[in-house]
Scaffold this active site. Structure first.
Site, PDB file in Angstrom:
ATOM      1  N   CYS A  53       6.199  -6.902   7.784  1.00  0.00           N
ATOM      2  CA  CYS A  53       7.182  -6.299   8.690  1.00  0.00           C
ATOM      3  C   CYS A  53       7.585  -7.339   9.730  1.00  0.00           C
ATOM      4  O   CYS A  53       6.778  -8.183  10.128  1.00  0.00           O
ATOM      5  CB  CYS A  53       6.589  -5.070   9.380  1.00  0.00           C
ATOM      6  SG  CYS A  53       7.786  -4.110  10.339  1.00  0.00           S
ATOM      7  N   CYS A 112       3.478   8.582   1.160  1.00  0.00           N
ATOM      8  CA  CYS A 112       3.957   7.605   2.138  1.00  0.00           C
ATOM      9  C   CYS A 112       4.265   6.307   1.405  1.00  0.00           C
ATOM     10  O   CYS A 112       3.369   5.679   0.839  1.00  0.00           O
ATOM     11  CB  CYS A 112       2.906   7.395   3.225  1.00  0.00           C
ATOM     12  SG  CYS A 112       3.422   6.268   4.534  1.00  0.00           S
ATOM     13  N   CYS A 141       5.319  -4.233  16.106  1.00  0.00           N
ATOM     14  CA  CYS A 141       4.895  -3.162  17.017  1.00  0.00           C
ATOM     15  C   CYS A 141       3.403  -3.346  17.286  1.00  0.00           C
ATOM     16  O   CYS A 141       2.604  -3.478  16.358  1.00  0.00           O
ATOM     17  CB  CYS A 141       5.177  -1.792  16.410  1.00  0.00           C
ATOM     18  SG  CYS A 141       6.948  -1.485  16.136  1.00  0.00           S
ATOM     19  N   CYS A 173      -1.778   6.704   9.681  1.00  0.00           N
ATOM     20  CA  CYS A 173      -0.548   6.177  10.260  1.00  0.00           C
ATOM     21  C   CYS A 173      -0.834   4.921  11.074  1.00  0.00           C
ATOM     22  O   CYS A 173      -1.697   4.910  11.949  1.00  0.00           O
ATOM     23  CB  CYS A 173       0.080   7.246  11.146  1.00  0.00           C
ATOM     24  SG  CYS A 173       1.634   6.755  11.891  1.00  0.00           S
ATOM     25  N   CYS A 179       0.522  -1.174  15.662  1.00  0.00           N
ATOM     26  CA  CYS A 179       0.598  -0.983  14.207  1.00  0.00           C
ATOM     27  C   CYS A 179      -0.047  -2.152  13.480  1.00  0.00           C
ATOM     28  O   CYS A 179       0.280  -3.316  13.730  1.00  0.00           O
ATOM     29  CB  CYS A 179       2.062  -0.853  13.790  1.00  0.00           C
ATOM     30  SG  CYS A 179       2.299  -0.629  12.019  1.00  0.00           S
ATOM     31  N   GLU A 229       0.832  -1.200   0.000  1.00  0.00           N
ATOM     32  CA  GLU A 229       0.000   0.000   0.000  1.00  0.00           C
ATOM     33  C   GLU A 229       0.869   1.253   0.000  1.00  0.00           C
ATOM     34  O   GLU A 229       1.884   1.315   0.688  1.00  0.00           O
ATOM     35  CB  GLU A 229      -0.941  -0.010   1.210  1.00  0.00           C
ATOM     36  CG  GLU A 229      -1.982  -1.114   1.111  1.00  0.00           C
ATOM     37  CD  GLU A 229      -3.048  -1.058   2.185  1.00  0.00           C
ATOM     38  OE1 GLU A 229      -4.207  -1.407   1.884  1.00  0.00           O
ATOM     39  OE2 GLU A 229      -2.744  -0.654   3.328  1.00  0.00           O
TER      40      GLU A 229
END
Length: 402
Positions: free
Chosen positions: A146, A139, A150, A382, A153, A126
């Site tokens: 990942c 962005c 976290c 975010c 997230c 994305e």
């Protein structure tokens, strides 16, 4: 304060993947993302005379990054035999738009698919465009999935698949500029800044940890910042890291872009939960790396990102500790209201609490803008990015082949 033991039970596994070089991929090359030297190599391989290679390289660079063309046949000042030989050898690019979503606030999110590399599958990432009055920020993702997990997230809930190549990173920028009508001779196709470019800033804050794909990110940003092409100032490129301490110095020394630190806590005990890489590189080491960042000055400040989690990290004592933690570092603090996603274990801090937190930071002399949530209705804000790509084991691939 939230129960820390409960948060630890919800947090990621203890094991932290230190490197993901094994997840680099090799596949068919493409023109977009290639360095000048790589373009010269492709030209030499198709038999372009040595005396013409510099000229042809400059022509290709102009068509790719000033005009934004998608088809070699439109490169009218390149000899037809050269165009045909290049087309037979490699594509201009490889991104396919799977989906475009447009938020009520004008934010755009694109799901882009890249073809399979080696024994892998096609992957999706994305990319988000955020229009404002004075700038347009893109962005960009650096990985598919990942490794860092976290807990606040959404991307962290997606298993790591692989690194993106330099070409796939650059192509996100080129795709966005084409889609927005941001190349020479094109008409604007969307809301953007009042003046200037539609894409005026790039932030490496999409899917993935950029410093676990350093070489490809470095190569991609060299293309993006080249003055004869996309020509984006390094002061308008920001790389955000969760704290891969050994590589932070290289960002300043070798890339020269602005640095953002995904901080989110002022105590190791809490940051170990929110940002598990902290168990490997604790806060004291991270702050030392920030103080020694090459080129650090009041004109090139570090941005500390701090997501506001209700009852977790938003107390006024946390605000005062944050000020002490970064004292002496030219910095600003971006306070980010938590953007929820399905199954998220946190809530956003109350607005009054965010304002009181910001007031303490401001009175200490640090700019602390509260980031206005953008694109929440399309999960483009975010911490909300995630694709459906999944890592597939060799056993699963064999089963599919039967």
């Amino acid at each position: 304060m939230a129960n820390l033991a409960l948060l630890k039970r919800r947090s990621a596994p203890e094991a932290i993947t230190p490197e993901v070089r094994a997840l680099d991929v090799e596949g068919e090359p493409q023109l977009i993302g290639a360095s000048r030297a790589e373009l010269a190599g492709h030209l030499a391989a198709i038999g372009v005379p040595p005396g013409q290679i510099a000229m042809r390289t400059a022509q290709l660079w102009h068509w790719l990054y000033v005009r934004g063309v998608e088809d070699l046949s439109t490169m009218t000042n390149v000899a037809a035999p050269v165009r045909q030989a290049l087309a037979d050898r490699l594509p201009v690019g490889s991104a396919e738009m799977v989906e475009e979503q447009i938020s009520s606030d004008g934010t755009r999110k694109w799901l882009l698919r890249f073809p399979a590399k080696g024994a892998g599958r096609p992957v999706e990432v994305e990319t988000v465009y955020i229009p404002e009055e004075t700038r347009g920020t893109l962005c960009v993702s650096s990985q598919v999935g990942c490794t860092l997990n976290c807990t606040f997230c959404h991307t962290g809930t997606q298993r790591m698949v692989r690194n993106l190549t330099a070409g796939e990173i650059v192509e996100q920028v080129v795709f966005a500029r084409r889609r927005l009508g941001d190349f020479v001779g094109a008409e604007r196709a969307a809301k953007g800044p009042v003046e200037g470019r539609m894409v005026s800033n790039v932030v490496l804050m999409g899917m993935g940890e950029p410093l676990y794909n350093f070489d490809n990110v470095k190569a991609a940003m060299a293309v993006v910042s080249d003055g004869d092409g996309l020509s984006l100032s390094k002061r308008r490129i920001t790389l955000s890291t969760s704290g891969v301490v050994p590589t932070i110095e290289r960002v300043g020394a070798e890339m020269g872009v602005l640095l953002a630190i995904s901080l989110h806590a002022v105590r190791d005990e809490l940051r170990d939960v929110l940002v598990p890489i902290n168990r490997k590189y604790p806060i004291a080491q991270l702050m030392d790396a920030c103080r020694n960042y090459p080129g650090l000055s009041n004109a090139r400040r570090i941005t500390f990102e701090y997501v506001m989690l209700k009852g977790v990290n938003d107390s006024l004592a946390d605000a005062r500790a944050l000020v002490e933690l970064i004292r002496g570092i030219p910095a600003k603090i971006n306070l980010i209201p938590f953007n929820s996603w399905p199954g998220a274990p946190y809530e956003c801090s109350d607005w009054d609490q965010i304002e009181a937190f910001a007031d303490i930071v401001n009175r200490a002399g640090y700019a602390s803008p509260v980031r206005t949530p953008r694109g929440q209705d399309i999960l483009a804000a975010c911490g909300q990015l995630k694709s459906a790509s999944q890592k597939v084991s060799a056993r699963e691939r064999r089963a599919e082949a039967v």
